[in-house]
Design a protein around this motif. Structure first.
Motif, PDB file in Angstrom:
ATOM      1  N   PHE A  98       0.825  -1.208   0.000  1.00  0.00           N
ATOM      2  CA  PHE A  98       0.000   0.000   0.000  1.00  0.00           C
ATOM      3  C   PHE A  98       0.860   1.260   0.000  1.00  0.00           C
ATOM      4  N   LEU A 116      -9.431   1.870  -4.116  1.00  0.00           N
ATOM      5  CA  LEU A 116      -9.162   0.499  -3.670  1.00  0.00           C
ATOM      6  C   LEU A 116     -10.398  -0.141  -3.047  1.00  0.00           C
ATOM      7  N   ARG A 120     -12.276  -3.361  -4.455  1.00  0.00           N
ATOM      8  CA  ARG A 120     -12.536  -4.541  -3.628  1.00  0.00           C
ATOM      9  C   ARG A 120     -14.013  -4.907  -3.674  1.00  0.00           C
ATOM     10  N   VAL A 125      -9.662  -6.502  -6.260  1.00  0.00           N
ATOM     11  CA  VAL A 125      -8.502  -6.511  -5.367  1.00  0.00           C
ATOM     12  C   VAL A 125      -8.941  -6.976  -3.985  1.00  0.00           C
ATOM     13  N   PHE A 127      -7.386  -6.698   0.324  1.00  0.00           N
ATOM     14  CA  PHE A 127      -6.395  -6.269   1.303  1.00  0.00           C
ATOM     15  C   PHE A 127      -6.998  -6.446   2.681  1.00  0.00           C
ATOM     16  N   ILE A 142      -1.603  -5.374  -1.148  1.00  0.00           N
ATOM     17  CA  ILE A 142      -2.818  -5.295  -1.966  1.00  0.00           C
ATOM     18  C   ILE A 142      -2.662  -6.317  -3.075  1.00  0.00           C
TER      19      ILE A 142
END
Length: 163
Positions: A98, A116, A120, A125, A127, A142
């Protein structure tokens, strides 16, 4: 028989008044009697496909479409940047820290965390944690699941509906 200028003017204003009156029937802030919208406001159908959505082809709807397309484009660009900056793994996934991504995005966009989170939400993605903070979470990895080939991977579902 040709219309006189007076008859043409009367016809124009009658058409204008009729169009305006029809428009006011869908205006929830107007007090026009027999407005169609009033029944939907008093007894809304919470199961309707268009509940909570702007009127189709209205300026609000069009602005929402454009905003969704813009945000989708930014998420796609973020994914492409992760491919460039990240490390590719045998399973086809890419990873980047990140802190590295945040530093690179200081010059690109001030909303990398929001992008992000949106990525997601669309399963592009992943994280750890709910939110990422500069400094504290610089070492959080990530993971980009798959490099995007098509821009159609993300669906702006909030603004899609049947016509």
């Amino acid at each position: 028989m040709a219309d006189t200028p007076v008859q043409a003017g009367i016809s124009h204003w009658q058409n204008f008044a009729k169009t305006h009156q029809e428009g006011q029937m869908t205006n929830p802030f107007h007090d026009y009697e027999n407005a169609r919208i009033r029944a939907r406001l008093i007894n809304p159908n919470l199961e309707a496909d268009d509940y909570g959505m702007p009127v189709l082809d209205s300026l609000t709807y069009i602005r929402g479409q454009k905003a969704g397309e813009h945000a989708t484009g930014e998420v796609i660009e973020l994914c492409k940047n992760i491919v460039v900056m990240g490390d590719k793994h045998d399973n086809g996934q890419y990873t980047v820290a990140f802190g590295t991504l945040f530093t690179a995005y200081e010059e690109i966009s001030n909303s990398v965390v929001g992008l992000l989170i949106r990525a997601r939400k669309h399963n592009l993605v992943n994280f750890e944690g709910e939110m990422l903070y500069q400094g504290r979470d610089d070492d959080i990895v990530i993971t980009l699941f798959k490099a995007l080939v098509e821009d159609t991977r993300i669906d702006a579902k909030y603004w899609k509906r049947k016509k």
